[in-house]
Design an enzyme around this catalytic site. Sequence first.
Site, short mmCIF file in Angstrom:
data_model
loop_
_atom_site.label_atom_id
_atom_site.label_comp_id
_atom_site.label_asym_id
_atom_site.label_seq_id
_atom_site.Cartn_x
_atom_site.Cartn_y
_atom_site.Cartn_z
N ASP A 182 0.84 -1.20 0.00
CA ASP A 182 0.00 0.00 0.00
C ASP A 182 0.88 1.25 0.00
O ASP A 182 1.77 1.38 0.85
CB ASP A 182 -0.90 -0.01 1.23
CG ASP A 182 -1.95 1.10 1.18
OD1 ASP A 182 -2.89 0.98 0.38
OD2 ASP A 182 -1.80 2.08 1.93
N ASN A 190 -2.64 13.60 -3.89
CA ASN A 190 -3.84 14.00 -4.64
C ASN A 190 -4.36 15.36 -4.19
O ASN A 190 -4.74 16.20 -5.02
CB ASN A 190 -4.94 12.94 -4.47
CG ASN A 190 -4.61 11.64 -5.18
OD1 ASN A 190 -3.90 11.63 -6.18
ND2 ASN A 190 -5.13 10.54 -4.66
N HIS A 195 -4.96 14.89 -8.90
CA HIS A 195 -5.08 13.46 -9.18
C HIS A 195 -4.23 13.03 -10.35
O HIS A 195 -3.86 11.84 -10.45
CB HIS A 195 -6.55 13.10 -9.44
CG HIS A 195 -7.38 13.08 -8.18
ND1 HIS A 195 -7.46 11.98 -7.37
CD2 HIS A 195 -8.15 14.05 -7.59
CE1 HIS A 195 -8.24 12.24 -6.33
NE2 HIS A 195 -8.68 13.49 -6.45
N ASP A 199 -2.12 9.82 -10.04
CA ASP A 199 -2.24 8.70 -10.99
C ASP A 199 -0.88 8.35 -11.59
O ASP A 199 -0.57 7.17 -11.81
CB ASP A 199 -3.22 9.05 -12.11
CG ASP A 199 -4.67 9.05 -11.63
OD1 ASP A 199 -4.92 8.59 -10.49
OD2 ASP A 199 -5.54 9.50 -12.38
N GLU A 225 -4.78 2.59 -4.03
CA GLU A 225 -3.31 2.69 -4.06
C GLU A 225 -2.68 1.43 -3.48
O GLU A 225 -1.57 1.44 -2.99
CB GLU A 225 -2.84 3.93 -3.28
CG GLU A 225 -3.25 3.98 -1.83
CD GLU A 225 -4.59 4.67 -1.61
OE1 GLU A 225 -4.99 4.76 -0.43
OE2 GLU A 225 -5.23 5.12 -2.58
#
Length: 308
Positions: A182, A190, A195, A199, A225
């Site tokens: 994770d 973000n 974002h 991304d 994530e």
Amino acid sequence: MKNLTSIRPNTSRPARLAALKQSFQDWNNTSDVMARLARRLSTTLSLEAQLSILAEEMTDMVPFDSLNYRHRIARQDFVFSTGMGGPHRCEYRLSLEGHQYGTLTLHRRQRFSEEELTGIEMMLSGAICHIRNACQFIAIEQTALTDSLTGIGNKRALDEALQRASAMADRHGAPWSLILCDLDHVKLINDNHGHVVGDHSLARTAEKLEQALRNSDTVYRFGGEEFAILLPHTNEQEARDVADRIRAAIESIRVDGGETPLTVTASCGVAMHLTDEQPEQWLARADEALYRAKAAGRNCTRVFASIS
């Protein structure tokens, strides 16, 4: 009162139906090679089955020692091979309407004659539409199992892989390990940088994971994530070493965030498959180990021990 026109019997219909029946029987029983090849290929969308059929039909016309086919479909290599090769070969790049559908190579000990090469080309011409359909079917299936952002397997693909891995581990007794990874504090990226940057961090992470793993290992995007890595023939300590290695690889990522490049860290949870354990139980133990890694301050690895 309306006059209803009666439906007159069509005297030619029985004759046409009889002709259709005869045509169907002829099509099923024909000794014509091309018709038989087309009929057999049309019964399946399995590319492997189609290539087996093609090899069977082709060897009756042009004997060969081996047939090899290779194509990359939806980021995965598809390879089919039958027989043992010889020193002479003929190779064909299969294409239709400007699209490539793999490379097929025949080998044998004697040189192929011009007449034989012409026969092979005619049979490939009769097979190419079916091969295209099978390739497109594989691509559609892979799309349903692929995460659109990172290009790696998605949650559905992970679920199927866990089922297969659990069955293989129980059948063969070989060690299998699962890592849940994770990314730490992606929400801050973000929120502070948008974002698009977030991304990009996820896409770079997927790249780093694939680079850090063996060809036999597989990686999936498990959640927003969160990533999952399946490791065949890997015990707990080896899996922990892999988890630490991929954490270091992720930490080496530099993402453009303006004045200062952004770095990413990750927390990892490791669990080895237990005998007769259900996939969801295995996943839950890896998730518990990941929770412990986060509770320990993140950017670390924790293992759910097989023996309590």
